[in-house]
Design an enzyme around this catalytic site. Structure first.
Site, mmCIF file in Angstrom:
data_model
loop_
_atom_site.group_PDB
_atom_site.id
_atom_site.type_symbol
_atom_site.label_atom_id
_atom_site.label_comp_id
_atom_site.label_asym_id
_atom_site.label_seq_id
_atom_site.Cartn_x
_atom_site.Cartn_y
_atom_site.Cartn_z
ATOM 1 N N ARG A 1 -0.870 24.266 6.844
ATOM 2 C CA ARG A 1 -1.523 22.978 7.060
ATOM 3 C C ARG A 1 -1.246 22.496 8.478
ATOM 4 O O ARG A 1 -0.297 22.930 9.133
ATOM 5 C CB ARG A 1 -1.036 21.954 6.044
ATOM 6 C CG ARG A 1 0.446 21.645 6.162
ATOM 7 C CD ARG A 1 0.965 20.831 4.983
ATOM 8 N NE ARG A 1 0.351 19.525 4.889
ATOM 9 C CZ ARG A 1 -0.514 19.154 3.923
ATOM 10 N NH1 ARG A 1 -0.857 19.988 2.992
ATOM 11 N NH2 ARG A 1 -1.000 17.954 3.908
ATOM 12 N N GLU B 1 -10.305 15.764 -2.912
ATOM 13 C CA GLU B 1 -10.248 14.876 -4.062
ATOM 14 C C GLU B 1 -10.678 13.506 -3.538
ATOM 15 O O GLU B 1 -10.147 13.054 -2.518
ATOM 16 C CB GLU B 1 -8.791 14.844 -4.544
ATOM 17 C CG GLU B 1 -8.624 14.312 -5.927
ATOM 18 C CD GLU B 1 -7.153 14.285 -6.342
ATOM 19 O OE1 GLU B 1 -6.807 13.427 -7.136
ATOM 20 O OE2 GLU B 1 -6.374 15.127 -5.859
ATOM 21 N N LYS C 1 -1.020 11.521 2.525
ATOM 22 C CA LYS C 1 -1.895 10.485 1.985
ATOM 23 C C LYS C 1 -1.079 9.272 1.530
ATOM 24 O O LYS C 1 -1.474 8.128 1.737
ATOM 25 C CB LYS C 1 -2.656 11.077 0.790
ATOM 26 C CG LYS C 1 -4.149 10.783 0.822
ATOM 27 C CD LYS C 1 -4.838 11.447 -0.363
ATOM 28 C CE LYS C 1 -5.811 12.513 0.071
ATOM 29 N NZ LYS C 1 -6.449 13.206 -1.060
HETATM 30 P P1 ATP Z 1 -3.504 15.246 -2.093
HETATM 31 O O1 ATP Z 1 -3.033 16.643 -2.358
HETATM 32 O O2 ATP Z 1 -2.433 14.210 -2.134
HETATM 33 O O3 ATP Z 1 -4.719 14.871 -2.841
HETATM 34 P P2 ATP Z 1 -4.672 16.191 0.374
HETATM 35 O O4 ATP Z 1 -4.532 15.580 1.716
HETATM 36 O O5 ATP Z 1 -4.195 17.578 0.184
HETATM 37 O O6 ATP Z 1 -3.921 15.197 -0.563
HETATM 38 P P3 ATP Z 1 -7.198 16.984 -0.723
HETATM 39 O O7 ATP Z 1 -8.319 16.109 -1.108
HETATM 40 O O8 ATP Z 1 -6.561 17.809 -1.769
HETATM 41 O O9 ATP Z 1 -6.161 16.028 -0.065
HETATM 42 O O10 ATP Z 1 -7.597 17.914 0.493
HETATM 43 C C1 ATP Z 1 -8.805 18.593 0.609
HETATM 44 C C2 ATP Z 1 -8.620 19.857 1.388
HETATM 45 O O11 ATP Z 1 -8.040 19.597 2.656
HETATM 46 C C3 ATP Z 1 -7.696 20.815 0.667
HETATM 47 O O12 ATP Z 1 -8.302 22.089 0.672
HETATM 48 C C4 ATP Z 1 -6.439 20.799 1.483
HETATM 49 O O13 ATP Z 1 -5.805 22.045 1.430
HETATM 50 C C5 ATP Z 1 -6.950 20.463 2.887
HETATM 51 N N1 ATP Z 1 -5.911 19.768 3.661
HETATM 52 C C6 ATP Z 1 -5.274 18.643 3.327
HETATM 53 N N2 ATP Z 1 -4.341 18.321 4.247
HETATM 54 C C7 ATP Z 1 -4.408 19.276 5.216
HETATM 55 C C8 ATP Z 1 -3.696 19.524 6.438
HETATM 56 N N3 ATP Z 1 -2.731 18.716 6.879
HETATM 57 N N4 ATP Z 1 -4.045 20.611 7.169
HETATM 58 C C9 ATP Z 1 -5.020 21.420 6.749
HETATM 59 N N5 ATP Z 1 -5.714 21.259 5.615
HETATM 60 C C10 ATP Z 1 -5.418 20.204 4.843
#
Ligand code: ATP
Ligand code: MG
Length: 596
Positions: free
Chosen positions: A304, A73, A314
């Site tokens: 994750r 996002e 975030k």
């Molecule tokens: P939010 O859900 O608050 O927007 P986010 O860090 O999950 O934050 P996204 O933009 O949704 O941000 O993340 C993009 C991709 O990165 C998603 O597929 C998510 O599953 C993956 N991702 C995010 N954080 C992690 C992590 N700590 N380890 C592995 N993959 C991650």
């Protein structure tokens, strides 16, 4: 209203085995290999661009046996956790002859910005991955998503709910109690369609109506209790401008985007596990309507990345920036990819790290030292050696002629003779590290002290004769004499057996450069679990000083990386360096010296 789950929603996420990554394992490889063997996705057609079944009908078979996607996002900068997801999605596509789509999940107009889009693309490219032509935006599908929503209404699977947000929340039930039906649930398809069109036309204020799927208010899975899929938002979108005032919710947009793009394996983190049933329900219904075609994408969840001494949420990262605990998103102490890049971390190091930690379904926390070691290993291979004196003290060689100078030769890499050697100018006055002299040597100290001999690395053996102090008793200059027949690389050198070997620079030739030594941003291993994570910040996470460095380093280009002998790996900062005046950041020390 159902929105995207966050990892903080997962109460069970604290089961922390300190995973010492042993054998590389990645359960997704087995899944993909099985699917390829079974030909599960062989029947897909690809019309050249993402779209509903009609776009692909009659088209040639999809040329890519595997399609994955990385779907951020655009509402923040990418962090180390995203690097795991990027390496995983792009890596699997590469390994199985497939393709990985770069897709922005830009369905939330109020939090998203072009600045984030640009920085995310930059970070993925920097990590070494290429999406080719496959750059997509969920907002490109707004029209299709809207049409699909009308189809859900027409088939009796969606209705406009006009309850207040509070009433909707109250009737949703809990984990143990079922929800109850909305009074609007039995609205006719005709009436819902009319209202939905008027929502789209801008007739209603934010929050007055939502479109909900009609699934089951008594479902044990809360995600299936008539989730909202469209809401009214009179907001400007960074790509579609003011064209829309109804926006799809994440769960609805995400699975359909996957299907429109012919994604085979939709890989996400564990907090989406309970959303999978909804994912499947939506795409299967659309296939029943003839709007999507089988085989449909499938969602797989993995654990994750959690790292000790780091926060990856975030929300917390935004707080560190906004409250100025760090200098910005790209502060070299931040666990963002822009920060890591300035810090001197390397894409190769991240890719090796992703391989090493593997992919599993069990939550765990990886020790930060594993990441640091991956960086160190790549930097050891790739960084030329240079000399820097971080805490300079003058050494005068009394028996060396005042205006003489000569060159010593130092290898650019001890294991790579093909990288050649460089000249290190030598003269009567040198800079040495303050800690390499002790007036009263502690036990086992082999460096300079009165009466002791050491080798000036790549140069001569010297014997310390004493030191000069100022009125306050501070040591200002160390004095020594040298042995003219002891120069490294000459036949006489072997006659001198000394235990200490110290680095130095000719004071006349070296120049002063700003140096920043970084340490971990947090002083405790699990700052995210603390009541107030800000209180866990390490007050000594950055030390700035002026070092003496080799003359050739003046020409170091931004992002050039070096090993400063005995001190670790440094990079010329890509933001603060000026032509002829680089600023050096330490990426990592030579060994794991963290004692926290
Ligand atoms: P939010 O859900 O608050 O927007 P986010 O860090 O999950 O934050 P996204 O933009 O949704 O941000 O993340 C993009 C991709 O990165 C998603 O597929 C998510 O599953 C993956 N991702 C995010 N954080 C992690 C992590 N700590 N380890 C592995 N993959 C991650
Ligand atoms: Mg997320």
């Amino acid at each position: 209203m159902s929105s995207k789950p966050t990892h903080e929603d997962r109460a069970s996420a604290s089961g922390e085995g300190h995973a010492q990554p042993a054998a590389v394992s990645n359960f997704l490889r087995a899944v993909i290999e099985n699917d390829l063997r079974a030909g599960r996705y062989a029947a897909r057609r690809w019309g050249g661009t993402p779209g509903p079944a009609a776009t692909h009908a009659g088209a040639a078979p999809d040329p890519w046996p595997v399609r994955t996607r990385f779907p951020p996002e655009p509402n923040g900068y990418l962090h180390f956790g995203h690097a795991k997801s990027i390496c995983l999605n792009f890596g699997l596509a590469r390994d199985y002859g497939g393709v990985c789509h770069m897709r922005f999940d830009d369905t939330n107009p109020t939090k998203e910005e072009q600045e984030y889009v640009d920085s995310i693309l930059d970070a993925v490219r920097w990590l070494g991955f290429d999406w080719g032509k496959h750059l997509y935006y969920a907002s490109d599908y707004f029209r299709t998503l809207y049409e699909f929503a009308e189809a859900f209404i027409e088939h009796g699977y969606a209705y406009v709910d006009s309850q207040s947000a509070e009433a909707m929340r109250a009737s949703r039930g809990t984990l143990t109690e079922p929800g109850c039906d909305s009074p609007y649930r039995e609205r006719s398809a005709q009436e819902s369609l009319d209202l939905f069109r008027r929502m789209k036309a801008g007739e209603f204020a934010d929050g007055t109506h939502v479109l909900r799927l009609k699934i089951d208010m008594a479902s044990a899975n809360i995600n299936l209790r008539d989730p909202a899929i469209y809401r009214i938002r009179h907001a400007h979108h960074h790509r579609t401008g003011d064209a829309w005032c109804v926006y799809p919710l994440y769960d609805y947009a995400h699975c359909i985007s996957d299907a429109l793009e012919n994604i085979t394996h939709s890989i996400c983190t564990l907090e989406f596990e309970n959303n999978r049933a909804l994912y499947d329900w939506i795409v299967e219904k659309l296939a029943d309507f003839g709007l999507l075609a089988h085989p449909l994408p499938r969602q797989y969840e993995f654990a994750r990345l959690n790292l000790t001494y780091v926060v990856l949420s975030k929300r917390k990262l935004i707080q560190l920036v906004e409250d100025k605990h760090v200098e910005g998103w790209d502060d070299p102490r931040m666990p963002t990819l822009v920060g890591a890049r300035r810090r001197g971390y390397t894409p190769e190091g991240f890719r090796a790290f992703a391989e090493r930690i593997g992919v599993s379904k069990a939550d765990s926390s990886i020790d930060l030292s594993v990441l640091e070691e991956c960086m160190r290993e790549h930097l050891n291979e790739s960084a030329p050696r240079r000399i820097a004196v971080l805490d300079p003290l003058k050494l005068v060689i009394d028996n060396y002629p005042e205006d003489a100078e000569e060159n010593c030769e130092a290898p650019n890499h001890p294991q790579k003779p093909e990288w050649g050697r460089r000249a290190l100018p030598f003269s009567r006055e040198l800079w040495i590290e303050r800690e390499d002299f002790a007036e009263q040597p502690p036990k086992g100290y082999f460096r300079l002290f009165p009466g002791n001999r050491v080798r000036l690395r790549y140069g001569y053996v010297v014997e310390c004769t004493g030191c000069d102090k100022d009125a306050a008793g501070n040591i200002m200059t160390v004095r020594c004499s040298y042995f003219p027949d002891s120069k490294s690389g000459t036949p006489g050198a072997n006659a001198y057996k000394v235990k200490g070997n110290i680095h130095w620079l000719s004071a006349r030739h070296a120049y002063a450069a700003p140096i920043r030594l970084y340490d971990r941003l947090f002083k405790t291993p699990h700052p995210g679990a603390a009541e107030d994570f800000v209180a866990e910040l390490n007050p000594d996470s950055m030390r700035q000083s002026s070092a003496q460095v080799e003359p050739a380093l003046r020409e170091a280009q931004p992002e050039a990386r070096f090993q400063f002998e005995r001190h670790g790996y440094f990079v010329a900062d890509r933001v603060d360096s000026r032509a002829g005046a680089p600023v050096f950041n330490r990426a990592v020390g030579l060994k794991d010296s963290w004692r926290g």
